[in-house]
Scaffold this motif. Structure first.
Motif, PDB file in Angstrom:
ATOM      1  N   ASP A  57       2.428 -11.116   1.879  1.00 10.77           N
ATOM      2  CA  ASP A  57       2.265  -9.761   1.043  1.00 10.77           C
ATOM      3  C   ASP A  57       1.012  -8.731   1.422  1.00 10.77           C
ATOM      4  OD1 ASP A  57       4.456 -10.345  -0.248  1.00 10.77           O
ATOM      5  OD2 ASP A  57       3.370 -11.489  -1.915  1.00 10.77           O
ATOM      6  N   GLY A  58       0.278  -9.270   2.395  1.00  9.24           N
ATOM      7  CA  GLY A  58      -0.964  -8.419   2.881  1.00  9.24           C
ATOM      8  C   GLY A  58      -0.316  -6.875   3.380  1.00  9.24           C
ATOM      9  N   TYR A  59      -1.471  -6.046   3.481  1.00  7.27           N
ATOM     10  CA  TYR A  59      -1.022  -4.743   3.778  1.00  7.27           C
ATOM     11  C   TYR A  59      -1.898  -4.254   5.375  1.00  7.27           C
ATOM     12  CZ  TYR A  59       1.003  -3.794  -0.791  1.00  7.27           C
ATOM     13  OH  TYR A  59       1.748  -3.460  -1.810  1.00  7.27           O
ATOM     14  N   LEU A  60      -1.234  -3.532   6.191  1.00  5.18           N
ATOM     15  CA  LEU A  60      -1.741  -2.823   7.352  1.00  5.18           C
ATOM     16  C   LEU A  60      -1.717  -1.736   7.309  1.00  5.18           C
ATOM     17  CD1 LEU A  60      -2.771  -3.573  10.111  1.00  5.18           C
ATOM     18  CD2 LEU A  60      -0.316  -3.584  10.913  1.00  5.18           C
ATOM     19  N   PHE A  61      -2.871  -0.926   7.700  1.00  3.94           N
ATOM     20  CA  PHE A  61      -3.020   0.500   7.547  1.00  3.94           C
ATOM     21  C   PHE A  61      -3.155   0.715   9.236  1.00  3.94           C
ATOM     22  CE2 PHE A  61      -3.590   1.951   3.390  1.00  3.94           C
ATOM     23  CZ  PHE A  61      -3.614   0.830   2.777  1.00  3.94           C
ATOM     24  N   ILE A  62      -2.301   1.646   9.934  1.00  3.75           N
ATOM     25  CA  ILE A  62      -2.621   2.186  11.098  1.00  3.75           C
ATOM     26  C   ILE A  62      -2.921   3.809  11.019  1.00  3.75           C
ATOM     27  CG2 ILE A  62      -1.256   0.518  12.225  1.00  3.75           C
ATOM     28  CD1 ILE A  62       0.912   2.647  12.988  1.00  3.75           C
ATOM     29  N   GLY A  63      -3.341   4.465  12.172  1.00 10.09           N
ATOM     30  CA  GLY A  63      -3.862   5.740  12.026  1.00 10.09           C
ATOM     31  C   GLY A  63      -2.896   6.745  12.006  1.00 10.09           C
ATOM     32  N   HIS A  64      -2.823   7.984  11.326  1.00  5.57           N
ATOM     33  CA  HIS A  64      -1.465   8.888  11.066  1.00  5.57           C
ATOM     34  C   HIS A  64      -0.839   9.310  12.155  1.00  5.57           C
ATOM     35  CE1 HIS A  64      -2.890   9.550   6.838  1.00  5.57           C
ATOM     36  NE2 HIS A  64      -1.962   8.846   6.925  1.00  5.57           N
ATOM     37  N   SER A  65      -1.601   9.174  13.505  1.00  6.04           N
ATOM     38  CA  SER A  65      -0.963   9.567  14.738  1.00  6.04           C
ATOM     39  C   SER A  65      -0.585   8.579  15.493  1.00  6.04           C
ATOM     40  CB  SER A  65      -2.120  10.485  15.697  1.00  6.04           C
ATOM     41  OG  SER A  65      -3.130   9.648  15.847  1.00  6.04           O
ATOM     42  N   GLU A  66      -0.654   7.365  15.123  1.00  9.39           N
ATOM     43  CA  GLU A  66      -0.126   5.867  15.680  1.00  9.39           C
ATOM     44  C   GLU A  66       1.141   5.649  15.028  1.00  9.39           C
ATOM     45  OE1 GLU A  66      -4.362   4.456  16.820  1.00  9.39           O
ATOM     46  OE2 GLU A  66      -3.367   3.784  14.579  1.00  9.39           O
ATOM     47  N   SER A  67       2.013   4.588  15.988  1.00 10.58           N
ATOM     48  CA  SER A  67       3.119   4.234  15.444  1.00 10.58           C
ATOM     49  C   SER A  67       3.460   2.855  15.876  1.00 10.58           C
ATOM     50  CB  SER A  67       4.244   5.088  16.207  1.00 10.58           C
ATOM     51  OG  SER A  67       5.453   4.525  16.345  1.00 10.58           O
ATOM     52  N   LEU A  68       4.103   2.210  15.255  1.00  4.47           N
ATOM     53  CA  LEU A  68       4.519   0.717  15.394  1.00  4.47           C
ATOM     54  C   LEU A  68       5.848   0.548  15.988  1.00  4.47           C
ATOM     55  CD1 LEU A  68       2.725  -1.594  12.964  1.00  4.47           C
ATOM     56  CD2 LEU A  68       1.980  -0.792  15.002  1.00  4.47           C
ATOM     57  N   LYS A  69       6.707   1.789  16.039  1.00  3.59           N
ATOM     58  CA  LYS A  69       8.074   1.844  16.510  1.00  3.59           C
ATOM     59  C   LYS A  69       8.261   0.511  17.416  1.00  3.59           C
ATOM     60  CE  LYS A  69      11.409   5.264  16.971  1.00  3.59           C
ATOM     61  NZ  LYS A  69      11.738   5.888  18.218  1.00  3.59           N
ATOM     62  N   GLY A  70       9.484  -0.174  16.910  1.00  6.76           N
ATOM     63  CA  GLY A  70       9.823  -1.286  17.830  1.00  6.76           C
ATOM     64  C   GLY A  70       9.070  -2.387  18.117  1.00  6.76           C
ATOM     65  N   ILE A  71       8.058  -2.481  17.202  1.00 11.27           N
ATOM     66  CA  ILE A  71       7.083  -3.668  17.312  1.00 11.27           C
ATOM     67  C   ILE A  71       6.421  -3.880  16.233  1.00 11.27           C
ATOM     68  CG2 ILE A  71       6.128  -3.146  19.752  1.00 11.27           C
ATOM     69  CD1 ILE A  71       3.772  -1.983  18.447  1.00 11.27           C
ATOM     70  N   ILE A 105       4.856   2.941   3.381  1.00 10.40           N
ATOM     71  CA  ILE A 105       4.971   4.559   3.558  1.00 10.40           C
ATOM     72  C   ILE A 105       4.772   4.782   4.942  1.00 10.40           C
ATOM     73  CG2 ILE A 105       4.453   5.178   1.150  1.00 10.40           C
ATOM     74  CD1 ILE A 105       1.524   5.814   2.139  1.00 10.40           C
ATOM     75  N   PRO A 106       4.983   5.697   5.498  1.00 14.19           N
ATOM     76  CA  PRO A 106       4.404   6.106   7.085  1.00 14.19           C
ATOM     77  C   PRO A 106       2.960   5.655   7.217  1.00 14.19           C
ATOM     78  CG  PRO A 106       5.786   7.716   6.187  1.00 14.19           C
ATOM     79  CD  PRO A 106       5.464   7.247   5.127  1.00 14.19           C
ATOM     80  N   THR A 107       2.949   4.787   8.381  1.00 16.80           N
ATOM     81  CA  THR A 107       1.446   4.231   8.552  1.00 16.80           C
ATOM     82  C   THR A 107       0.899   3.073   7.593  1.00 16.80           C
ATOM     83  OG1 THR A 107       0.087   5.896   7.573  1.00 16.80           O
ATOM     84  CG2 THR A 107       0.839   6.425   9.817  1.00 16.80           C
ATOM     85  N   VAL A 108       1.746   2.515   6.885  1.00 16.15           N
ATOM     86  CA  VAL A 108       1.254   1.629   5.953  1.00 16.15           C
ATOM     87  C   VAL A 108       2.356   0.529   5.837  1.00 16.15           C
ATOM     88  CG1 VAL A 108       0.448   0.701   3.598  1.00 16.15           C
ATOM     89  CG2 VAL A 108      -0.330   3.009   4.340  1.00 16.15           C
ATOM     90  N   TYR A 109       1.973  -0.598   6.345  1.00 19.15           N
ATOM     91  CA  TYR A 109       3.010  -1.906   6.199  1.00 19.15           C
ATOM     92  C   TYR A 109       2.592  -2.925   5.480  1.00 19.15           C
ATOM     93  CZ  TYR A 109       4.275   0.956  10.362  1.00 19.15           C
ATOM     94  OH  TYR A 109       4.905   1.836  11.234  1.00 19.15           O
ATOM     95  N   ARG A 110       3.575  -3.895   5.223  1.00 17.32           N
ATOM     96  CA  ARG A 110       3.346  -5.034   4.224  1.00 17.32           C
ATOM     97  C   ARG A 110       3.991  -6.162   4.794  1.00 17.32           C
ATOM     98  NH1 ARG A 110       4.224  -5.637  -2.112  1.00 17.32           N
ATOM     99  NH2 ARG A 110       2.378  -7.007  -2.251  1.00 17.32           N
ATOM    100  N   LYS A 111       3.087  -7.083   5.178  1.00 22.76           N
ATOM    101  CA  LYS A 111       3.819  -8.548   5.499  1.00 22.76           C
ATOM    102  C   LYS A 111       4.937  -9.093   4.855  1.00 22.76           C
ATOM    103  CE  LYS A 111       2.264 -12.865   7.417  1.00 22.76           C
ATOM    104  NZ  LYS A 111       1.148 -13.704   7.983  1.00 22.76           N
ATOM    105  N   ILE A 112       6.044  -9.477   5.400  1.00 27.04           N
ATOM    106  CA  ILE A 112       7.303 -10.146   4.936  1.00 27.04           C
ATOM    107  C   ILE A 112       7.398 -11.613   5.361  1.00 27.04           C
ATOM    108  CG2 ILE A 112       8.784  -8.113   4.353  1.00 27.04           C
ATOM    109  CD1 ILE A 112       9.929  -8.267   7.090  1.00 27.04           C
TER     110      ILE A 112
END
Ligand SMILES: C[S@@+](CC[C@H](N)C(=O)[O-])C[C@H]1O[C@@H](n2cnc3c(N)ncnc32)[C@H](O)[C@@H]1O
Length: 268
Positions: free
Chosen positions: A239-253, A261-268
């Motif tokens: 359930d932890g959160y990961l923030f990446i920069g607004h110009s970055e992407s995790l598309k496909g990975i 929300i865009p650029t904020v992810y949660r562990k599942i």
């Protein structure tokens, strides 16, 4: 002043070194940047060519001239409360809902000179009051980590800090320190910094409730990003959160992560 020229072979040697060591991909356009950033070291050692400097660097111990090259070839731009939407999300969606019961742990994983880690610290301290928390900041550059540990900044770099936090957490420099600001000791004591190369993070790091990995993925190619994200996910609490920069992407990975929300992810 004498202008040094770098040959394609010399540029490729530095490019391979920084890619193997830090995962940073330098495009051909970065030739001028590499020349200008490393020229001062040729002058320092009175060398004539980049090949001579490369040979000197590669035969130095890891903490010697190699670290200097890493310090010079990394881009360390950062500022307080950069990308304010992330701090609004941290405040409203994470800290306001934090139930406590354990230490709230955050990792600023490419912290540069520390502004990101201290911005998080101000918000966390203000929201969690007396509940326990700690922040760990890391970077591959030893030069920026030294600055982060000093927690001493120029006043003209503090625009993003809300006035209430300036009053609560920052000491204005007087006399010879006029024009500077020092982060309050009580806050500094809960923020630690150490070197971590994201390509080889230590096994025993974490788990963290929140990881900020912002404005560093842009320097990596797809394969390096994939490897780094895999290891980052292992260091997150369920359930932890990961923030990446607004110009970055995790598309496909983003295996093991869902987009909140865009650029904020949660562990599942
Ligand atoms: C542009 S700064 C980002 C600072 C901050 N996260 C922000 O968003 O403002 C990028 C930082 O990533 C660091 N970096 C680059 N490659 C790295 C690696 N392989 N491991 C750890 N840090 C790295 C650089 O030294 C630099 O300080």
């Amino acid at each position: 002043m004498y202008e040094f020229k770098i040959t394609d072979n010399e540029f490729n040697s530095f490019r391979e070194f920084i890619y193997d060591y830090a995962g940073i991909s330098l495009s051909d356009e970065k030739k001028t940047l590499v020349t200008s950033r490393l020229s001062k070291r040729l002058r320092h050692y009175s060398l004539k060519t980049f090949k001579e400097y490369f040979d000197l660097m590669i035969s130095s111990p890891p903490s010697g001239e190699r670290q200097v090259v890493v310090d010079l070839l990394t881009t360390n731009e950062t500022y307080f409360f950069r990308e304010p939407k992330h701090f609004a999300f941290l405040e409203k969606e994470i800290l306001a809902k934090w139930k406590g019961g354990k230490t709230f742990r955050v990792w600023s994983a490419a912290s540069s000179t520390g502004e990101e880690a201290y911005s998080i610290a101000m918000l966390v301290d203000d929201m969690l009051e007396n509940r326990p928390w700690e922040i760990f900041g890391s970077d591959i550059s030893s030069r920026v980590l030294k600055k982060a540990q000093q927690a001493h900044y120029l006043q003209n770099r503090i625009d993003g800090i809300p006035i209430a936090f300036l009053r609560k957490y920052c000491l204005q420099g007087m006399g010879e320190h006029e024009g500077t600001l020092l982060i309050d000791k009580a806050l500094r004591q809960k923020v630690s910094f150490a070197p971590v190369n994201l390509k080889q993070p230590p096994k025993n790091l974490g788990p963290f409730d929140v990881i900020f990995l912002r404005n560093v993925l842009i320097y990596f190619d797809m394969e390096t990003k994939r490897q780094i994200i895999k290891q980052i996910v292992e260091k997150m609490h369920p359930d932890g959160y990961l923030f990446i920069g607004h110009s970055e992407s995790l598309k496909g990975i983003h295996d093991g992560l869902e987009t909140v929300i865009p650029t904020v992810y949660r562990k599942i």
